[in-house]
Design a protein around this motif. Structure first.
Motif, PDB file in Angstrom:
ATOM      1  N   TYR A 451       8.933  -4.749  -2.370  1.00 38.46           N
ATOM      2  CA  TYR A 451       9.571  -3.543  -1.859  1.00 38.46           C
ATOM      3  C   TYR A 451       8.667  -2.319  -1.901  1.00 38.46           C
ATOM      4  O   TYR A 451       8.881  -1.374  -1.139  1.00 38.46           O
ATOM      5  CB  TYR A 451      10.852  -3.249  -2.651  1.00 38.46           C
ATOM      6  N   CYS A 452       7.679  -2.286  -2.784  1.00 37.96           N
ATOM      7  CA  CYS A 452       6.912  -1.049  -2.971  1.00 37.96           C
ATOM      8  C   CYS A 452       5.495  -1.103  -2.416  1.00 37.96           C
ATOM      9  O   CYS A 452       4.813  -0.073  -2.372  1.00 37.96           O
ATOM     10  CB  CYS A 452       6.865  -0.663  -4.443  1.00 37.96           C
ATOM     11  N   SER A 453       5.013  -2.253  -1.980  1.00 41.35           N
ATOM     12  CA  SER A 453       3.624  -2.338  -1.516  1.00 41.35           C
ATOM     13  C   SER A 453       3.338  -1.408  -0.350  1.00 41.35           C
ATOM     14  O   SER A 453       2.238  -0.846  -0.247  1.00 41.35           O
ATOM     15  CB  SER A 453       3.287  -3.783  -1.125  1.00 41.35           C
ATOM     16  N   VAL A 454       4.320  -1.223   0.528  1.00 42.74           N
ATOM     17  CA  VAL A 454       4.111  -0.338   1.672  1.00 42.74           C
ATOM     18  C   VAL A 454       3.868   1.087   1.202  1.00 42.74           C
ATOM     19  O   VAL A 454       2.909   1.752   1.610  1.00 42.74           O
ATOM     20  CB  VAL A 454       5.318  -0.401   2.632  1.00 42.74           C
ATOM     21  N   GLY A 455       4.737   1.574   0.308  1.00 46.91           N
ATOM     22  CA  GLY A 455       4.572   2.932  -0.202  1.00 46.91           C
ATOM     23  C   GLY A 455       3.277   3.114  -0.961  1.00 46.91           C
ATOM     24  O   GLY A 455       2.571   4.122  -0.798  1.00 46.91           O
ATOM     25  N   VAL A 456       2.939   2.135  -1.800  1.00 42.46           N
ATOM     26  CA  VAL A 456       1.690   2.220  -2.563  1.00 42.46           C
ATOM     27  C   VAL A 456       0.490   2.254  -1.624  1.00 42.46           C
ATOM     28  O   VAL A 456      -0.455   3.026  -1.809  1.00 42.46           O
ATOM     29  CB  VAL A 456       1.568   1.039  -3.548  1.00 42.46           C
ATOM     30  N   SER A 457       0.529   1.435  -0.573  1.00 42.73           N
ATOM     31  CA  SER A 457      -0.613   1.363   0.343  1.00 42.73           C
ATOM     32  C   SER A 457      -0.808   2.684   1.090  1.00 42.73           C
ATOM     33  O   SER A 457      -1.946   3.091   1.356  1.00 42.73           O
ATOM     34  CB  SER A 457      -0.446   0.211   1.330  1.00 42.73           C
ATOM     35  N   HIS A 473      -6.484  -5.435  -1.179  1.00 42.41           N
ATOM     36  CA  HIS A 473      -5.637  -5.941  -2.270  1.00 42.41           C
ATOM     37  C   HIS A 473      -6.420  -5.947  -3.571  1.00 42.41           C
ATOM     38  O   HIS A 473      -5.892  -5.587  -4.621  1.00 42.41           O
ATOM     39  CB  HIS A 473      -5.132  -7.345  -1.957  1.00 42.41           C
ATOM     40  N   GLY A 474      -7.680  -6.379  -3.526  1.00 43.54           N
ATOM     41  CA  GLY A 474      -8.527  -6.418  -4.709  1.00 43.54           C
ATOM     42  C   GLY A 474      -9.976  -6.265  -4.307  1.00 43.54           C
ATOM     43  O   GLY A 474     -10.408  -5.193  -3.884  1.00 43.54           O
ATOM     44  N   GLU A 475     -10.713  -7.350  -4.404  1.00 41.53           N
ATOM     45  CA  GLU A 475     -12.124  -7.314  -4.031  1.00 41.53           C
ATOM     46  C   GLU A 475     -12.293  -7.064  -2.531  1.00 41.53           C
ATOM     47  O   GLU A 475     -11.378  -7.341  -1.747  1.00 41.53           O
ATOM     48  CB  GLU A 475     -12.794  -8.640  -4.415  1.00 41.53           C
ATOM     49  N   PRO A 476     -13.445  -6.537  -2.110  1.00 44.12           N
ATOM     50  CA  PRO A 476     -13.684  -6.332  -0.674  1.00 44.12           C
ATOM     51  C   PRO A 476     -13.405  -7.604   0.123  1.00 44.12           C
ATOM     52  O   PRO A 476     -13.794  -8.700  -0.279  1.00 44.12           O
ATOM     53  CB  PRO A 476     -15.173  -5.965  -0.630  1.00 44.12           C
ATOM     54  N   GLY A 477     -12.708  -7.424   1.240  1.00 45.83           N
ATOM     55  CA  GLY A 477     -12.322  -8.566   2.070  1.00 45.83           C
ATOM     56  C   GLY A 477     -10.906  -9.031   1.837  1.00 45.83           C
ATOM     57  O   GLY A 477     -10.343  -9.765   2.659  1.00 45.83           O
ATOM     58  N   SER A 478     -10.297  -8.597   0.723  1.00 46.76           N
ATOM     59  CA  SER A 478      -8.928  -9.033   0.428  1.00 46.76           C
ATOM     60  C   SER A 478      -7.944  -7.975   0.897  1.00 46.76           C
ATOM     61  O   SER A 478      -7.283  -7.315   0.113  1.00 46.76           O
ATOM     62  CB  SER A 478      -8.755  -9.262  -1.074  1.00 46.76           C
ATOM     63  N   HIS A 479      -7.863  -7.776   2.215  1.00 45.98           N
ATOM     64  CA  HIS A 479      -7.025  -6.720   2.775  1.00 45.98           C
ATOM     65  C   HIS A 479      -5.551  -7.095   2.713  1.00 45.98           C
ATOM     66  O   HIS A 479      -5.168  -8.250   2.871  1.00 45.98           O
ATOM     67  CB  HIS A 479      -7.419  -6.442   4.223  1.00 45.98           C
ATOM     68  N   TRP A 480      -4.753  -6.074   2.478  1.00 44.40           N
ATOM     69  CA  TRP A 480      -3.310  -6.218   2.577  1.00 44.40           C
ATOM     70  C   TRP A 480      -2.898  -5.641   3.913  1.00 44.40           C
ATOM     71  O   TRP A 480      -3.301  -4.535   4.280  1.00 44.40           O
ATOM     72  CB  TRP A 480      -2.623  -5.462   1.454  1.00 44.40           C
ATOM     73  N   GLU A 481      -2.099  -6.364   4.665  1.00 44.47           N
ATOM     74  CA  GLU A 481      -1.669  -5.888   5.969  1.00 44.47           C
ATOM     75  C   GLU A 481      -0.160  -5.968   6.108  1.00 44.47           C
ATOM     76  O   GLU A 481       0.463  -6.914   5.644  1.00 44.47           O
ATOM     77  CB  GLU A 481      -2.322  -6.712   7.097  1.00 44.47           C
TER      78      GLU A 481
END
Length: 485
Positions: A451-457, A473-481
Motif C-alpha cells: 500500500y505504501c510503495s507508491v507514496g515512498v517512491s 528497489h536496491g542495487e542499481p538495476g533493481s528498479h521498482w515500477e
C-alpha cells in the motif's frame, strides 16, 4: 588517480566498518570509506538476530568476550547519541530436559566468571518471566541485562556520525586492488573510479575480507558465508513473547531463538549453514519448516505460522579464525577487522576502539580532534512518540512542502512523509526503496509495501531526481515500477 590523499581508508560499511569509521572520525586524520554496495548495512548488519548481548554465553578471556564486555555497559549512551532503539528486556535460555539443565549450569558458571548477572529459575519464577511462552520448559537461565537493538539504525547512525565528523563515504565503490610502496606498505587503494593514495587501510569487508587480504598480498585466510534463515512474526503477537527466548546451547549449535524486536515484532531463527555462494540470500521451505518446528516450543499457544509476515536470510562471515583483529604481519599499514561472526553488533564499538588503538600504537599517530560531534540529529518518528506529544510534533505547518507534511505514508509502521524525506536528504541519504525501509521501516510492515510503495517512491524521486517508476528497489538495476493496469 584521485587528486586527494587520505591518511586511512576503511573498507566495508557494515556495522563493524561503520563503528570503525565513526571512531576514526574523532581523530585529526583524513578518512575515506569504501563500500561495494549502494548503501551501508547491506550485508549481515541488516539480517541478524538484533541482540545486544551481555556475553553470558561467551568463554571468558577471549578477545570476543572482552570486547562484548567492554561494549555492553555503553549501550545506553551510544544509542541515545545515535537515535537507536534499545531495550534491556532480558533473556531466558530454556531447559526442556535434564540434559539441557546441565548445559544451563555450565552457562551460569560462565556468566558468573565474567561478572554477568544471571540466575537459574523454575516453577512460579519461570512462569512470571516467560508468561505463557515456552509452556513445556522446566528451567531457565535468566539473564536480565540482555538487550534488543535495531542493528540497521545502529549502522546508519554510526555512518551518519562518521560523515558529519568529516569521513568521506563512497558507496557503489568496490575495492579491486592495491598499489604498494617498495617497502611493501600499501600506497593506493584501487577502485573502478581510479586509485586513491592512502597512509593505512582497515579491512572490515565482512565475508569478503579474505578477498581484500589476497588483493593486498597479505597473509591468506579463508572466509565463507554462513547462512541464517529467519521468520518474522507480526506485531499482533509480539507482546506474547516478553523476553529473548532460546534453547539451551549444545556442542554443535547455539540453538534457535525467538527474539522480540524494538519494533514489537518477533524474529524466529536463525539456522547456521555453511556455503560457498557469497551472494545467496535465498530461503527454502524445508529449512523454514524445520526452524518453525524447533521454535514452536519457545512460543506460547496462539502464535501460529499464519502470523509470519516475512521470511529472509542473512550471511554471517564465518572464517578459519574468529575475531582476527590485528595489524598484518606482511603489510605493515594494513589492519584486519575480520572474522567477526554473529556477535558483530554486540561488539562493534569495542572492536572500533581496539582497531583505533592498534593503528595509534603500530601504524601512525592519531591526534585527537579539538572538536567533534558526539551525536546525530534526531528525526521525529511518529511510531516512537507518545500520542499527546505526537499531536503537537506532527501538526502540519502552513506552506510545508508535500514531503515535509506529517501525513502518514506507511500505515503499517506509522511512518510519515516528513520522516521519509528527512532520511532521503540526510548525511547518509537513502537512495532506494530498500534504503528508506532500513532507515524508517516504511514498506517493512504487515503489507510489505503493497500500500505504501507508491507514496515512498514519489518522495524518494523528489530527492534523487529519478522518475517515480524508475526509483531503485536496491542495487542499481533493481528498479521498482508502477504496474500498468
Amino acid at each position: 588517480m584521485s587528486s586527494r590523499s587520505y591518511d586511512i581508508a576503511v573498507i566495508g560499511a557494515g556495522v563493524i566498518g561503520a563503528a570503525i569509521a565513526a571512531q576514526l572520525s574523532r581523530y585529526a586524520v583524513r578518512v575515506v570509506w569504501f563500500e561495494a554496495a549502494h548503501d551501508v548495512a547491506e550485508g549481515a548488519s541488516k539480517a541478524n538476530s538484533a541482540i545486544a548481548c551481555t556475553g553470558f554465553d561467551m568463554a571468558p578471556g577471549s578477545l570476543e568476550s572482552d570486547l562484548i564486555l567492554q561494549t555492553n555497559p555503553q549501550w545506553e549512551n551510544i544509542c541515545r547519541a545515535l537515535d537507536v532503539p534499545l531495550r534491556r528486556i532480558g533473556a531466558l535460555s530454556l531447559a526442556f530436559d535434564d540434559g539441557d539443565s546441565d548445559s544451563l549450569r555450565n552457562l551460569l558458571n560462565q556468566a558468573r566468571e565474567a561478572g554477568i548477572e544471571a540466575e537459574l529459575i523454575a516453577g512460579d519464577a519461570l512462569r512470571r518471566e516467560a508468561r505463557t511462552a515456552a509452556p513445556s520448559a522446566i528451567e531457565a537461565l535468566h539473564v536480565p541485562r540482555e538487550g534488543i537493538i535495531d542493528p540497521i539504525r545502529l549502522t546508519v547512525g554510526l555512518a551518519k556520525l562518521a560523515v558529519l565528523n568529516g569521513v568521506e563515504l563512497r558507496c557503489s565503490t568496490p575495492v579491486t586492488g592495491f598499489r604498494h610502496h617498495p617497502s611493501g606498505a600499501i600506497s593506493h587503494v584501487v577502485t573502478p573510479t581510479g586509485a586513491t593514495a592512502v597512509g593505512a587501510v582497515v579491512n572490515a569487508a565482512g565475508v569478503n575480507a579474505d578477498l581484500i587480504t589476497d588483493a593486498a598480498v597479505a597473509e591468506p585466510f579463508t572466509m565463507w558465508p554462513r547462512k541464517g534463515q529467519f521468520l518474522l512474526l507480526d506485531r499482533a503477537v509480539g507482546h506474547l513473547v516478553p523476553k529473548i527466548m532460546c534453547t539451551a546451547p549444545t556442542p554443535h549449535t547455539r540453538g534457535i531463538y525467538a527474539v522480540p524486536t524494538t519494533n514489537r515484532t518477533v524474529l524466529v531463527g536463525p539456522t547456521a549453514v555453511d556455503g560457498d555462494d557469497r551472494g545467496d540470500k535465498t530461503t527454502d521451505g524445508d529449512t523454514l519448516d524445520a526452524v518453525w518446528a524447533r521454535a514452536e516450543r519457545l512460543l506460547p499457544e496462539g502464535v501460529e505460522r499464519r502470523h509470519v509476515t516475512k521470511t529472509f536470510s542473512g550471511l554471517r562471515p564465518a572464517s578459519d579464525r574468529t575475531y582476527r583483529i590485528e595489524v598484518s604481519a606482511k603489510v605493515p599499514n594494513l589492519v584486519h577487522a575480520a572474522g567477526i561472526r554473529s556477535t558483530g553488533v554486540s561488539a562493534a564499538p569495542g572492536v572500533a576502539s581496539y582497531v583505533a588503538d592498534l593503528i595509534g600504537a603500530e601504524v601512525m599517530e592519531l591526534p585527537v580532534k579539538s572538536s567533534v560531534r558526539e551525536s546525530i540529529p534526531v528525526i521525529p518518528r511518529l511510531a516512537e512518540i507518545d500520542t499527546d506529544v505526537a499531536a503537537t510534533a506532527f501538526t502540519a505547518r502552513p506552506g510545508a512542502a508535500p514531503d515535509e507534511h506529517p501525513i502518514v505514508v506507511c500505515a503499517c509502521e506509522h511512518v510519515t512523509a516528513a520522516e521519509i524525506a528527512a532520511e532521503c536528504r540526510g548525511p547518509v541519504p537513502a537512495t532506494s526503496l530498500d534504503g528508506v525501509r532500513k532507515r524508517t521501516r516504511a514498506t517493512a510492515g504487515r503489507c510489505q509495501g503493497a500500500y505504501c510503495s507508491v507514496g515512498v517512491s514519489f518522495i524518494l524521486s523528489a530527492a534523487t531526481g529519478d522518475q517515480p517508476g524508475e526509483v531503485r528497489h536496491g542495487e542499481p538495476g533493481s528498479h521498482w515500477e508502477t504496474p500498468v493496469r
